[in-house]
Scaffold this active site. Sequence first.
Site, PDB file in Angstrom:
ATOM      1  N   THR A 285      50.187  69.976  13.038  1.00 36.73           N
ATOM      2  CA  THR A 285      48.864  70.560  12.786  1.00 36.73           C
ATOM      3  C   THR A 285      49.031  71.982  12.264  1.00 36.73           C
ATOM      4  O   THR A 285      49.722  72.804  12.865  1.00 36.73           O
ATOM      5  CB  THR A 285      48.016  70.529  14.073  1.00 36.73           C
TER       6      THR A 285
ATOM      7  N   TYR B 105      52.175  71.030  17.772  1.00 37.35           N
ATOM      8  CA  TYR B 105      51.855  72.427  17.487  1.00 37.35           C
ATOM      9  C   TYR B 105      53.180  73.167  17.575  1.00 37.35           C
ATOM     10  O   TYR B 105      53.859  73.077  18.615  1.00 37.35           O
ATOM     11  CB  TYR B 105      50.911  73.007  18.550  1.00 37.35           C
TER      12      TYR B 105
ATOM     13  N   TYR C  58      33.199  72.114  25.308  1.00 35.12           N
ATOM     14  CA  TYR C  58      34.509  72.296  24.662  1.00 35.12           C
ATOM     15  C   TYR C  58      34.771  71.146  23.682  1.00 35.12           C
ATOM     16  O   TYR C  58      35.239  71.351  22.556  1.00 35.12           O
ATOM     17  CB  TYR C  58      35.622  72.367  25.717  1.00 35.12           C
TER      18      TYR C  58
ATOM     19  N   ARG D 186      36.108  73.074  14.014  1.00 35.81           N
ATOM     20  CA  ARG D 186      36.405  73.937  15.165  1.00 35.81           C
ATOM     21  C   ARG D 186      37.202  75.168  14.758  1.00 35.81           C
ATOM     22  O   ARG D 186      37.539  76.001  15.588  1.00 35.81           O
ATOM     23  CB  ARG D 186      37.195  73.142  16.212  1.00 35.81           C
TER      24      ARG D 186
ATOM     25  N   SER E  33      48.389  64.534  21.697  1.00 33.82           N
ATOM     26  CA  SER E  33      48.406  65.965  21.370  1.00 33.82           C
ATOM     27  C   SER E  33      49.514  66.694  22.144  1.00 33.82           C
ATOM     28  O   SER E  33      49.842  66.311  23.272  1.00 33.82           O
ATOM     29  CB  SER E  33      47.048  66.564  21.754  1.00 33.82           C
TER      30      SER E  33
ATOM     31  N   LYS F 225      48.737  67.766   9.216  1.00 30.77           N
ATOM     32  CA  LYS F 225      47.322  67.604   9.597  1.00 30.77           C
ATOM     33  C   LYS F 225      46.587  68.929   9.453  1.00 30.77           C
ATOM     34  O   LYS F 225      46.992  69.931  10.053  1.00 30.77           O
ATOM     35  CB  LYS F 225      47.232  67.118  11.043  1.00 30.77           C
TER      36      LYS F 225
ATOM     37  N   HIS G 238      39.751  70.294  11.423  1.00 29.42           N
ATOM     38  CA  HIS G 238      39.820  70.357  12.878  1.00 29.42           C
ATOM     39  C   HIS G 238      38.449  70.062  13.500  1.00 29.42           C
ATOM     40  O   HIS G 238      38.066  70.637  14.516  1.00 29.42           O
ATOM     41  CB  HIS G 238      40.333  71.737  13.322  1.00 29.42           C
TER      42      HIS G 238
ATOM     43  N   GLN H 252      51.433  64.579  17.987  1.00 32.81           N
ATOM     44  CA  GLN H 252      50.950  65.737  17.233  1.00 32.81           C
ATOM     45  C   GLN H 252      51.661  66.977  17.741  1.00 32.81           C
ATOM     46  O   GLN H 252      51.636  67.269  18.938  1.00 32.81           O
ATOM     47  CB  GLN H 252      49.429  65.877  17.407  1.00 32.81           C
TER      48      GLN H 252
ATOM     49  N   ARG I 172      34.817  79.793  19.486  1.00 29.77           N
ATOM     50  CA  ARG I 172      33.847  78.719  19.717  1.00 29.77           C
ATOM     51  C   ARG I 172      32.834  79.290  20.695  1.00 29.77           C
ATOM     52  O   ARG I 172      33.147  79.520  21.865  1.00 29.77           O
ATOM     53  CB  ARG I 172      34.552  77.477  20.241  1.00 29.77           C
TER      54      ARG I 172
END
Length: 385
Positions: A155, A129, A24, A278, A106, A251, A275, A127, A164
Amino acid sequence: MTIVNIDDLREAASRRLPKLFFDYIDGGSFAEETCRRNREDFSHLSLRQTILANSADPDLSTDFLGRQHALPFMLGPVGFLGLYSRNGEQKAARAAEAAGIPFALSTFSIASLSDVRETSNGILHFQLYVLDDREFAEELLHAARDANAEALHVTVDTAITAIRERDVRNGFRSLTRLTPRLLASLCRKPAWLFDIAQGGMPSVRAVRHRPDFGSGALEQAANLSRRIDKRLAWSDIARLRDRWKRKLVIKGILSPDDAEKAKAIGVDGVVISNHGGRQLDGAMSTISALPGIRAAVGPDFSLMLDGGIRRGSDIIKALGSGADGVMLGRAYTYGLAAAGQAGVAQAIDTLRREISIALTLMGCGSIEELKRRGPHFVTKMRTPE
Ligand SMILES: Cc1cc2nc3c(=O)[nH]c(=O)nc-3n(C[C@H](O)[C@H](O)[C@H](O)COP(=O)(O)O)c2cc1C
């Protein structure tokens, strides 16, 4: 094993972590082309060697995001640090504080902003979201103010989560509870398991009071990603600018046009980022996006860069090409997974030493000089005819 560089920390992390967590961290989206490009494109730049310049012991302190820092890099936001090492967020924050650099927590963290603030007096960024539940964003902004976070990084490159493939193979996203297969894989890493088990079942602190996000970190992680607001627009950033008076950073910018829009809307800076490869696979590397973005926004707008930083020379190349500062992602996360706070400190020290040696051999006395005379020190390699 002897650890001399970030790649060694990566190797040590792979030995200590269950495979699904290592993959991950380490993996990128789809063919991982952008992930590789982030690294490879640093090798198209070369550093100028200058001799007899009396430049031993260069000054590594510098200004970015409106403040002086001891080093030209900081710890960027990485989700779920507390799954790789118990109290991982607090450990990263303490290592950053000791080095005199910021740590960005985060949204997707095991520890909350106040947990981190309780154990560290360092420079804290947060950060964000933005989720479809706007009240949640409001709660987080309050918590960030209370914890004295100096900067907010919004972000914007994650409207949906890309595939992924390593995670799909490991069943990472679909695992929301402990299955016998997951348990077997965790038990194969007893040192990690023993460490994490002492903290009880990990969960995301910011949504612990919200049963609609589920229980346990894996289920919460899946729900949090799903609920990132897909319709986030420039108008939302403008509103956020009104509500958050401290430093506001976007970001996940990779094009000059978007950087110009961000500047026009009044944010304090942007992070040039894909990122860590990713998200949009096939996107350009961040180091190759940097010169065009710097040209578009002019010399005075704050530009940070992340993606593929594993060597001190990568940091020098980014600063010499127009970045004000650099953010680490995997580089310090490998350290954390390998050896907790000492591992993060080791990642920071390794990069510090590598930068210092390179600057000395370049005949460059300080990071400020490197930034001022960037094209003198960092040049594009000519491709053979
Ligand atoms: C395991 C992992 C989790 C991440 N979680 C977040 C996150 O929660 N929020 C965010 O803005 N970026 C996140 N990122 C992206 C990093 O902030 C950064 O952009 C990226 O890691 C830089 O590339 P590098 O790891 O090659 O240095 C994450 C990256 C990794 C590797």
